[in-house]
Write a protein that holds these residues in place. Structure first.
Motif, mmCIF file in Angstrom:
data_model
loop_
_atom_site.group_PDB
_atom_site.id
_atom_site.type_symbol
_atom_site.label_atom_id
_atom_site.label_comp_id
_atom_site.label_asym_id
_atom_site.label_seq_id
_atom_site.Cartn_x
_atom_site.Cartn_y
_atom_site.Cartn_z
ATOM 1 N N HIS A 37 72.085 34.694 -1.588
ATOM 2 C CA HIS A 37 72.078 35.961 -2.545
ATOM 3 C C HIS A 37 73.460 36.259 -3.100
ATOM 4 O O HIS A 37 74.240 36.452 -2.289
ATOM 5 N N PRO A 38 73.525 36.607 -4.504
ATOM 6 C CA PRO A 38 74.764 36.987 -5.014
ATOM 7 C C PRO A 38 75.384 37.994 -4.220
ATOM 8 O O PRO A 38 76.675 38.199 -4.470
ATOM 9 N N ASP A 39 74.870 39.059 -4.104
ATOM 10 C CA ASP A 39 75.424 40.283 -3.225
ATOM 11 C C ASP A 39 75.727 39.877 -1.904
ATOM 12 O O ASP A 39 76.561 41.037 -1.440
ATOM 13 N N LYS A 40 75.551 39.075 -1.265
ATOM 14 C CA LYS A 40 75.842 38.699 0.157
ATOM 15 C C LYS A 40 77.194 37.791 0.030
ATOM 16 O O LYS A 40 77.633 37.151 1.099
ATOM 17 N N GLN A 41 77.790 37.044 -0.937
ATOM 18 C CA GLN A 41 78.877 36.289 -1.174
ATOM 19 C C GLN A 41 80.220 36.969 -0.845
ATOM 20 O O GLN A 41 80.309 38.245 -1.285
ATOM 21 N N SER A 42 80.991 36.476 -0.048
ATOM 22 C CA SER A 42 82.174 37.217 0.092
ATOM 23 C C SER A 42 83.236 36.915 -1.209
ATOM 24 O O SER A 42 83.012 36.163 -1.932
ATOM 25 N N ALA A 43 84.168 37.814 -1.266
ATOM 26 C CA ALA A 43 85.055 37.926 -2.378
ATOM 27 C C ALA A 43 85.795 36.664 -2.710
ATOM 28 O O ALA A 43 86.341 36.485 -3.601
ATOM 29 N N ASP A 44 86.089 35.929 -1.478
ATOM 30 C CA ASP A 44 87.248 34.771 -1.504
ATOM 31 C C ASP A 44 86.487 33.457 -1.921
ATOM 32 O O ASP A 44 87.153 32.407 -1.833
ATOM 33 N N VAL A 45 85.275 33.594 -2.355
ATOM 34 C CA VAL A 45 84.551 32.430 -2.671
ATOM 35 C C VAL A 45 85.136 31.970 -4.004
ATOM 36 O O VAL A 45 84.830 32.780 -4.928
ATOM 37 N N PRO A 46 85.356 30.758 -4.290
ATOM 38 C CA PRO A 46 85.887 30.304 -5.818
ATOM 39 C C PRO A 46 84.441 30.745 -6.693
ATOM 40 O O PRO A 46 83.374 30.387 -6.374
ATOM 41 N N ALA A 47 84.917 30.605 -7.828
ATOM 42 C CA ALA A 47 84.118 31.136 -8.907
ATOM 43 C C ALA A 47 83.189 30.050 -9.088
ATOM 44 O O ALA A 47 81.748 30.331 -9.315
ATOM 45 N N GLY A 48 83.612 28.901 -8.984
ATOM 46 C CA GLY A 48 82.599 27.833 -9.365
ATOM 47 C C GLY A 48 81.440 27.715 -8.175
ATOM 48 O O GLY A 48 80.497 27.126 -8.577
ATOM 49 N N GLU A 49 82.017 27.740 -7.026
ATOM 50 C CA GLU A 49 80.972 27.781 -5.794
ATOM 51 C C GLU A 49 79.968 29.021 -6.045
ATOM 52 O O GLU A 49 78.954 28.839 -5.551
ATOM 53 N N LEU A 50 80.525 30.120 -6.441
ATOM 54 C CA LEU A 50 79.637 31.259 -6.765
ATOM 55 C C LEU A 50 78.500 30.950 -7.558
ATOM 56 O O LEU A 50 77.301 31.229 -7.456
ATOM 57 N N GLU A 51 79.006 30.245 -8.657
ATOM 58 C CA GLU A 51 77.913 29.684 -9.726
ATOM 59 C C GLU A 51 76.957 29.064 -9.149
ATOM 60 O O GLU A 51 75.781 28.890 -9.187
ATOM 61 N N GLU A 52 77.464 27.901 -8.236
ATOM 62 C CA GLU A 52 76.518 26.853 -7.691
ATOM 63 C C GLU A 52 75.584 27.576 -6.368
ATOM 64 O O GLU A 52 74.310 27.398 -6.650
ATOM 65 N N ARG A 53 76.103 28.670 -5.987
ATOM 66 C CA ARG A 53 75.302 29.272 -4.951
ATOM 67 C C ARG A 53 74.316 30.298 -5.728
ATOM 68 O O ARG A 53 73.207 30.394 -5.346
ATOM 69 N N ALA A 54 74.621 30.688 -6.787
ATOM 70 C CA ALA A 54 73.551 31.590 -7.771
ATOM 71 C C ALA A 54 72.434 30.861 -8.125
ATOM 72 O O ALA A 54 71.332 31.126 -8.195
ATOM 73 N N GLN A 55 73.008 29.585 -8.521
ATOM 74 C CA GLN A 55 72.012 28.607 -9.101
ATOM 75 C C GLN A 55 70.916 28.197 -8.049
ATOM 76 O O GLN A 55 69.797 27.951 -8.028
ATOM 77 N N ARG A 56 71.495 28.107 -6.627
ATOM 78 C CA ARG A 56 70.621 27.667 -5.401
ATOM 79 C C ARG A 56 69.685 28.530 -5.049
ATOM 80 O O ARG A 56 68.620 28.463 -4.905
ATOM 81 N N PHE A 57 70.315 29.989 -5.337
ATOM 82 C CA PHE A 57 69.353 31.153 -5.280
ATOM 83 C C PHE A 57 68.201 31.170 -5.871
ATOM 84 O O PHE A 57 67.198 31.445 -5.531
ATOM 85 N N ILE A 58 68.498 30.870 -7.164
ATOM 86 C CA ILE A 58 67.254 30.598 -8.314
ATOM 87 C C ILE A 58 66.305 29.777 -8.001
ATOM 88 O O ILE A 58 64.968 29.980 -7.905
#
Length: 148
Positions: A37-58
């Protein structure tokens, strides 16, 4: 449901097996949706990994929408079964449903195989668009075509 439902391996996305119960599927969904979940990600996660996690969430959410609904899960499972069958058994012929014989007593369609056996398509499978049928005597299979 769209014809591209089978483009992804929804069970794999949920980390599940087709034999898993609805409760097991739901538990996997809930665990993964919280993890990605995008709201559950920590602030220190790299932007590219955030995008991957958001895609995985979808993807996890899409998988649950298909596998968490009895009707769409059944349709997806039928498509998976049909794909698996066509990959395992080459289709010997294509036959129009209207060219098959209707057997009222058995509530099924039949078609004679060249070996002397029969291809039997129960009406339930015909209604579910299950159109790959194996001979009841030999290893040949046919694809049933239904003009709509």
């Amino acid at each position: 449901m769209s014809s591209n439902i089978h483009q992804k391996e929804w069970y794999k996305i949920l980390g599940a097996d087709p034999s898993d119960s609805l409760q097991e599927l739901k538990q996997n969904y809930q665990r993964l949706i919280l993890l990605y979940h995008p709201d559950k990600q920590s602030a220190d996660v790299p932007a590219g990994e955030l995008e991957e996690r958001a895609q995985r969430f979808i993807e996890v959410d899409q998988a649950w929408k298909i596998l968490g609904n009895e009707e769409t899960k059944r349709e997806y499972d039928l498509q998976r079964r049909e794909v698996a069958m066509t990959q395992k058994w080459p289709v010997d012929a294509q036959v129009l449903l209207e060219d098959m014989s209707w057997i009222e007593a058995d509530q099924s369609y039949t078609y004679s195989c060249r070996c002397g056996g029969d291809y039997i398509l129960p009406v339930e499978e015909a209604e579910e668009n299950m159109f790959l049928v194996c001979c009841n005597t030999c290893s040949l299979s046919i694809e049933i075509l239904n003009r709509i």
